[in-house]
Design a protein around this motif. Structure first.
Motif, PDB file in Angstrom:
ATOM      1  N   ASP A   1      43.393  36.629  51.631  1.00 12.93           N
ATOM      2  CA  ASP A   1      42.998  35.340  51.073  1.00 12.93           C
ATOM      3  C   ASP A   1      41.519  35.138  51.343  1.00 12.93           C
ATOM      4  O   ASP A   1      41.025  35.518  52.412  1.00 12.93           O
ATOM      5  CB  ASP A   1      43.813  34.196  51.679  1.00 12.93           C
ATOM      6  CG  ASP A   1      43.568  32.892  50.938  1.00 12.93           C
ATOM      7  OD1 ASP A   1      43.968  32.796  49.763  1.00 12.93           O
ATOM      8  OD2 ASP A   1      42.949  31.986  51.520  1.00 12.93           O
ATOM      9  N   VAL A   2      40.827  34.564  50.373  1.00 14.37           N
ATOM     10  CA  VAL A   2      39.388  34.333  50.485  1.00 14.37           C
ATOM     11  C   VAL A   2      39.103  32.850  50.309  1.00 14.37           C
ATOM     12  O   VAL A   2      39.620  32.220  49.384  1.00 14.37           O
ATOM     13  CB  VAL A   2      38.610  35.142  49.408  1.00 14.37           C
ATOM     14  CG1 VAL A   2      37.110  34.894  49.526  1.00 14.37           C
ATOM     15  CG2 VAL A   2      38.924  36.627  49.489  1.00 14.37           C
ATOM     16  N   GLU A   3      38.288  32.310  51.197  1.00 17.19           N
ATOM     17  CA  GLU A   3      37.739  30.964  51.023  1.00 17.19           C
ATOM     18  C   GLU A   3      36.309  31.150  50.540  1.00 17.19           C
ATOM     19  O   GLU A   3      35.644  32.126  50.910  1.00 17.19           O
ATOM     20  CB  GLU A   3      37.771  30.173  52.330  1.00 17.19           C
ATOM     21  CG  GLU A   3      39.150  29.994  52.930  1.00 17.19           C
ATOM     22  CD  GLU A   3      40.142  29.268  52.043  1.00 17.19           C
ATOM     23  OE1 GLU A   3      39.720  28.498  51.155  1.00 17.19           O
ATOM     24  OE2 GLU A   3      41.348  29.477  52.224  1.00 17.19           O
TER      25      GLU A   3
ATOM     26  N   PRO B   1      31.970  34.381  48.773  1.00 12.38           N
ATOM     27  CA  PRO B   1      32.981  34.340  49.837  1.00 12.38           C
ATOM     28  C   PRO B   1      32.374  33.900  51.167  1.00 12.38           C
ATOM     29  O   PRO B   1      31.269  34.325  51.521  1.00 12.38           O
ATOM     30  CB  PRO B   1      33.473  35.783  49.911  1.00 12.38           C
ATOM     31  CG  PRO B   1      32.326  36.600  49.411  1.00 12.38           C
ATOM     32  CD  PRO B   1      31.642  35.752  48.383  1.00 12.38           C
ATOM     33  N   ILE B   2      33.096  33.026  51.882  1.00 16.43           N
ATOM     34  CA  ILE B   2      32.626  32.578  53.188  1.00 16.43           C
ATOM     35  C   ILE B   2      33.630  32.896  54.303  1.00 16.43           C
ATOM     36  O   ILE B   2      33.276  32.857  55.470  1.00 16.43           O
ATOM     37  CB  ILE B   2      32.287  31.074  53.181  1.00 16.43           C
ATOM     38  CG1 ILE B   2      33.507  30.224  52.835  1.00 16.43           C
ATOM     39  CG2 ILE B   2      31.125  30.797  52.236  1.00 16.43           C
ATOM     40  CD1 ILE B   2      33.307  28.734  53.037  1.00 16.43           C
TER      41      ILE B   2
ATOM     42  N   VAL C   1      45.846  45.837  48.986  1.00 21.28           N
ATOM     43  CA  VAL C   1      46.048  44.497  49.534  1.00 21.28           C
ATOM     44  C   VAL C   1      46.281  43.572  48.346  1.00 21.28           C
ATOM     45  O   VAL C   1      45.708  43.772  47.268  1.00 21.28           O
ATOM     46  CB  VAL C   1      44.841  44.064  50.404  1.00 21.28           C
ATOM     47  CG1 VAL C   1      43.576  43.953  49.605  1.00 21.28           C
ATOM     48  CG2 VAL C   1      45.138  42.781  51.154  1.00 21.28           C
ATOM     49  N   TYR C   2      47.151  42.592  48.526  1.00 26.78           N
ATOM     50  CA  TYR C   2      47.525  41.707  47.418  1.00 26.78           C
ATOM     51  C   TYR C   2      47.009  40.298  47.654  1.00 26.78           C
ATOM     52  O   TYR C   2      46.907  39.834  48.790  1.00 26.78           O
ATOM     53  CB  TYR C   2      49.054  41.693  47.253  1.00 26.78           C
ATOM     54  CG  TYR C   2      49.592  43.032  46.850  1.00 26.78           C
ATOM     55  CD1 TYR C   2      49.663  43.402  45.509  1.00 26.78           C
ATOM     56  CD2 TYR C   2      50.002  43.958  47.813  1.00 26.78           C
ATOM     57  CE1 TYR C   2      50.138  44.645  45.141  1.00 26.78           C
ATOM     58  CE2 TYR C   2      50.475  45.208  47.437  1.00 26.78           C
ATOM     59  CZ  TYR C   2      50.535  45.542  46.102  1.00 26.78           C
ATOM     60  OH  TYR C   2      51.004  46.781  45.746  1.00 26.78           O
ATOM     61  N   SER C   3      46.712  39.617  46.548  1.00 27.05           N
ATOM     62  CA  SER C   3      46.200  38.253  46.589  1.00 27.05           C
ATOM     63  C   SER C   3      46.948  37.392  45.588  1.00 27.05           C
ATOM     64  O   SER C   3      47.185  37.819  44.461  1.00 27.05           O
ATOM     65  CB  SER C   3      44.711  38.250  46.240  1.00 27.05           C
ATOM     66  OG  SER C   3      44.272  36.939  45.971  1.00 27.05           O
ATOM     67  N   ASP C   4      47.285  36.158  45.994  1.00 22.72           N
ATOM     68  CA  ASP C   4      47.910  35.243  45.042  1.00 22.72           C
ATOM     69  C   ASP C   4      46.854  34.502  44.212  1.00 22.72           C
ATOM     70  O   ASP C   4      47.188  33.749  43.319  1.00 22.72           O
ATOM     71  CB  ASP C   4      48.870  34.273  45.736  1.00 22.72           C
ATOM     72  CG  ASP C   4      48.168  33.190  46.523  1.00 22.72           C
ATOM     73  OD1 ASP C   4      46.976  33.350  46.869  1.00 22.72           O
ATOM     74  OD2 ASP C   4      48.812  32.164  46.828  1.00 22.72           O
ATOM     75  N   GLY C   5      45.589  34.751  44.519  1.00 23.68           N
ATOM     76  CA  GLY C   5      44.482  34.175  43.747  1.00 23.68           C
ATOM     77  C   GLY C   5      43.550  35.275  43.291  1.00 23.68           C
ATOM     78  O   GLY C   5      42.318  35.145  43.377  1.00 23.68           O
TER      79      GLY C   5
ATOM     80  N   TRP D   1      35.183  37.760  44.192  1.00 22.31           N
ATOM     81  CA  TRP D   1      34.436  37.448  45.416  1.00 22.31           C
ATOM     82  C   TRP D   1      34.301  38.687  46.302  1.00 22.31           C
ATOM     83  O   TRP D   1      33.260  38.907  46.916  1.00 22.31           O
ATOM     84  CB  TRP D   1      35.096  36.310  46.183  1.00 22.31           C
ATOM     85  CG  TRP D   1      34.838  34.958  45.587  1.00 22.31           C
ATOM     86  CD1 TRP D   1      33.684  34.533  44.968  1.00 22.31           C
ATOM     87  CD2 TRP D   1      35.736  33.858  45.544  1.00 22.31           C
ATOM     88  NE1 TRP D   1      33.829  33.234  44.546  1.00 22.31           N
ATOM     89  CE2 TRP D   1      35.076  32.788  44.892  1.00 22.31           C
ATOM     90  CE3 TRP D   1      37.032  33.660  45.993  1.00 22.31           C
ATOM     91  CZ2 TRP D   1      35.679  31.542  44.685  1.00 22.31           C
ATOM     92  CZ3 TRP D   1      37.619  32.424  45.796  1.00 22.31           C
ATOM     93  CH2 TRP D   1      36.946  31.389  45.148  1.00 22.31           C
ATOM     94  N   LEU D   2      35.349  39.512  46.385  1.00 25.42           N
ATOM     95  CA  LEU D   2      35.247  40.768  47.136  1.00 25.42           C
ATOM     96  C   LEU D   2      34.200  41.683  46.511  1.00 25.42           C
ATOM     97  O   LEU D   2      33.372  42.277  47.215  1.00 25.42           O
ATOM     98  CB  LEU D   2      36.599  41.497  47.159  1.00 25.42           C
ATOM     99  CG  LEU D   2      37.674  40.954  48.067  1.00 25.42           C
ATOM    100  CD1 LEU D   2      38.988  41.690  47.825  1.00 25.42           C
ATOM    101  CD2 LEU D   2      37.262  41.059  49.532  1.00 25.42           C
ATOM    102  N   ILE D   3      34.240  41.792  45.205  1.00 25.46           N
ATOM    103  CA  ILE D   3      33.266  42.635  44.499  1.00 25.46           C
ATOM    104  C   ILE D   3      31.849  42.129  44.747  1.00 25.46           C
ATOM    105  O   ILE D   3      30.927  42.910  45.006  1.00 25.46           O
ATOM    106  CB  ILE D   3      33.595  42.697  42.992  1.00 25.46           C
ATOM    107  CG1 ILE D   3      34.899  43.480  42.780  1.00 25.46           C
ATOM    108  CG2 ILE D   3      32.443  43.306  42.198  1.00 25.46           C
ATOM    109  CD1 ILE D   3      35.487  43.361  41.385  1.00 25.46           C
ATOM    110  N   LYS D   4      31.658  40.805  44.695  1.00 26.45           N
ATOM    111  CA  LYS D   4      30.345  40.211  44.951  1.00 26.45           C
ATOM    112  C   LYS D   4      29.866  40.550  46.365  1.00 26.45           C
ATOM    113  O   LYS D   4      28.714  40.927  46.569  1.00 26.45           O
ATOM    114  CB  LYS D   4      30.402  38.693  44.758  1.00 26.45           C
ATOM    115  CG  LYS D   4      29.077  37.993  44.951  1.00 26.45           C
ATOM    116  CD  LYS D   4      29.194  36.497  44.707  1.00 26.45           C
ATOM    117  CE  LYS D   4      28.835  36.191  43.271  1.00 26.45           C
ATOM    118  NZ  LYS D   4      28.659  34.751  43.010  1.00 26.45           N
TER     119      LYS D   4
END
Length: 164
Positions: free
Chosen positions: A11-13, A23-24, A87-91, A98-101
């Motif tokens: 999960d990413v905030e 991403p923070i 890894v899986y994300s629900d968003g 955001w990971l790519i960034k």
């Protein structure tokens, strides 16, 4: 993925909700139960900040500058923690960009793959997902909207919906 294993959940905030956000915080609960979570100190060029997002996750710019880790270090730690896994994300539609960034700005190659959680959910799981997740959030007393807590809640929801 085997029936007896849990998926690794990420999960990413972020600093906001739009294209200028970054991403923070990243939180992960791996397939074996190991947890990883880091605040990310923004690159100097990452300046977008949305107070609505801050109100949601409770992470301030001051927290990022005092407790956040350097983005390059975060990328290397993520690669070490996840290796060559999925890894899986629900968003996924926001978390993956955001990971790519993050990895592009850090100039680090990502060793793992992030996929949409829906890829591994059955139709039955999808139909009951929101109700089960809401019940678990109440019973687990999840109060904060933070990456590590959200990742654990998602993984536990996956487990509970798989048992139905």
């Amino acid at each position: 993925m085997q029936k007896n294993t849990l998926p690794s959940i990420l999960d990413v905030e972020a600093s906001g909700f739009g294209a200028a956000s970054y991403p923070i915080e990243i939180g992960i609960v791996r397939y074996d139960g190991a947890k990883w979570c880091k605040l990310i100190r923004p690159f100097p060029s990452w300046v977008h900040w949305d107070e609505g997002a801050e109100a949601l996750h409770g992470i301030t710019q001051e927290m990022l500058h005092s407790k956040g880790k350097e983005p390059v270090k975060v990328c290397y730690e993520l690669n070490q923690f996840l290796g060559n896994t999925i890894v899986y994300s629900d968003g996924w539609v926001v978390d993956n960009p955001w990971l790519i960034k993050l990895f592009a700005a850090a100039r680090v190659e990502m060793t793992f793959t992030c996929r949409a959680l829906e890829y591994i959910l059955s139709q039955t799981q999808m139909e009951i997902w929101h109700e089960v997740k809401s019940e678990l959030a109440t019973s687990l007393d999840v109060k904060r909207h933070r990456a590590s807590a959200d990742a654990l809640l998602i993984q536990q929801t996956y487990l509970k919906t798989r048992q139905c």
